[in-house]
Design a protein around this motif. Structure first.
Motif, PDB file in Angstrom:
ATOM      1  N   ARG A  61       4.120   5.393   1.661  1.00  0.00           N
ATOM      2  CA  ARG A  61       2.928   6.127   2.142  1.00  0.00           C
ATOM      3  C   ARG A  61       2.645   7.284   1.035  1.00  0.00           C
ATOM      4  N   GLN A  62       3.620   7.911   0.525  1.00  0.00           N
ATOM      5  CA  GLN A  62       3.727   9.240  -0.187  1.00  0.00           C
ATOM      6  C   GLN A  62       4.109   9.155  -1.582  1.00  0.00           C
ATOM      7  N   ALA A  63       5.046   8.208  -1.927  1.00  0.00           N
ATOM      8  CA  ALA A  63       5.202   8.133  -3.214  1.00  0.00           C
ATOM      9  C   ALA A  63       4.200   7.326  -4.154  1.00  0.00           C
ATOM     10  N   LYS A  64       3.298   8.128  -4.811  1.00  0.00           N
ATOM     11  CA  LYS A  64       2.249   7.323  -5.226  1.00  0.00           C
ATOM     12  C   LYS A  64       1.986   8.071  -6.917  1.00  0.00           C
ATOM     13  N   ASP A 257       1.240   2.416 -11.053  1.00  0.00           N
ATOM     14  CA  ASP A 257       1.355   3.617 -10.020  1.00  0.00           C
ATOM     15  C   ASP A 257       1.258   3.017  -8.527  1.00  0.00           C
ATOM     16  N   ASP A 258       0.514   2.054  -8.241  1.00  0.00           N
ATOM     17  CA  ASP A 258       0.328   1.529  -6.859  1.00  0.00           C
ATOM     18  C   ASP A 258       1.119   0.475  -6.473  1.00  0.00           C
ATOM     19  N   ILE A 259       2.295  -0.170  -7.548  1.00  0.00           N
ATOM     20  CA  ILE A 259       3.153  -1.044  -6.900  1.00  0.00           C
ATOM     21  C   ILE A 259       4.445  -0.201  -6.165  1.00  0.00           C
ATOM     22  N   LEU A 276       5.335   1.207  14.412  1.00  0.00           N
ATOM     23  CA  LEU A 276       5.458   2.062  13.240  1.00  0.00           C
ATOM     24  C   LEU A 276       4.054   2.156  12.330  1.00  0.00           C
ATOM     25  N   ASP A 277       2.953   1.874  12.810  1.00  0.00           N
ATOM     26  CA  ASP A 277       1.778   1.931  12.038  1.00  0.00           C
ATOM     27  C   ASP A 277       1.539   3.254  11.432  1.00  0.00           C
ATOM     28  N   ASP A 278       0.446   3.506  10.791  1.00  0.00           N
ATOM     29  CA  ASP A 278       0.139   4.556  10.102  1.00  0.00           C
ATOM     30  C   ASP A 278       0.147   5.809  11.078  1.00  0.00           C
TER      31      ASP A 278
END
Length: 300
Positions: A61-64, A257-259, A276-278
């Motif tokens: 989620r956070q590493a973008k 970037d989105d991979i 464990l959903d968002d």
């Protein structure tokens, strides 16, 4: 980012393997995780898997493609994993909650930062020198004498873990700048319980990680004999030469970037609240942050 990585887990003499490990990465950040489900409590393997899934999902989620604040991510991810284990136990009306150790390393910006809770370890070796290793959260490694009344306690017993009724204690290290050929190894106590630190460092640098790690694991199993614990390791070598074999090395330079690539299974665990959903992860983080703010306000 270029690195070679190898992971392995062996059951040893135990009836089941409660260790879990894996890694994932974007173009500019890498995450390496290992958890050792604790015996003496139910479903240790579930606690370890929840920990891996929670940390991996938050990284995705956070590493973008980079984390804005690596240390904040690591502390939030560890506490969110702890919270999710407790939610799982509550949802199943368990009398005792599953528990696990956890060690997590993030590579980003040419540096490594790591966090750990319990006695799963991280070793960092440069050249032939052991630069550092984590210190176990056990009475054996307490620098000071144990609190009054605990003198007779088994000094190998952990005083913190994920999934316990109390908030976990953890230690953070880094960022530590990485140099060509640096090697980082995450392992469960099945390895270091049989092979000492000097030998781990010596063997780790002798060969590529794809060869040295299996040899280390086999050495630990052989020394422990029929009663061997589970032995689990994930290890990497930083910025290996361009000639490294594609089956052993990872180069993230061509990724968009989105991979996001991962060896951590992301499937739902039966009985886990919200799978464990968002929303579940965001709710956990919000609750943790609110608790931190309340604690800071009281201290102020």
């Amino acid at each position: 980012m270029k690195f070679s990585v190898f992971q392995i887990s062996r059951r040893g003499g135990r009836q089941k393997n409660e260790d879990r490990m894996g890694y994932c990465y974007t173009r500019e950040a890498g995450l390496f995780v290992l958890a050792d489900g604790m015996g003496g409590h139910p479903e240790g393997e579930v606690a370890a898997q929840i920990a891996l899934q929670t940390v991996s999902a938050m990284f995705q989620r956070q590493a973008k493609p980079v984390l804005k604040d690596v240390q904040e991510f690591l502390s939030s991810a560890l506490l969110a994993a702890h919270h999710q284990i407790l939610r799982y136990a509550t949802d199943k009306a368990m009398l005792d909650s599953p528990r696990t150790t956890l060690v997590v390393a993030v590579l980003q910006g040419g540096s490594a930062t790591w966090i750990h809770c319990g006695d799963s370890r991280l070793y960092m070796v440069r050249g032939t020198e052991l630069l550092t290793r984590t210190r176990d959260h056990s009475y054996l490694e307490l620098r000071n004498a144990p609190p009054p009344g605990l003198e007779r306690i088994n000094r190998n017993v952990l005083f913190t873990c994920l999934g316990s009724p109390t908030k976990p204690i953890y230690d953070m290290t880094g960022p530590v700048p990485l140099e060509q050929g640096d090697r980082i190894l995450l392992c469960s106590d099945g390895l270091w319980g049989s092979v000492d630190d000097v030998e781990i460092a010596r063997q780790l640098v002798r060969l590529p990680v794809s060869q040295s790690v299996p040899e280390l694991v086999e050495d630990a199993l052989r020394k422990a004999g029929a009663n061997s614990d589970n032995v689990t390791v994930v290890a990497l070598e930083w910025e290996t030469p361009d000639a490294f074999e594609s089956t052993q090395g990872v180069s993230t330079d061509s990724l968009h970037d989105d991979i996001f690539a991962s060896t951590i299974q992301a499937g739902p665990i039966d009985g886990l609240v919200d799978d464990l959903d968002d929303e579940a992860i965001e709710r956990s983080i919000a609750e943790i942050n609110e608790a931190i703010r309340r604690s800071a306000a009281r201290k102020a």
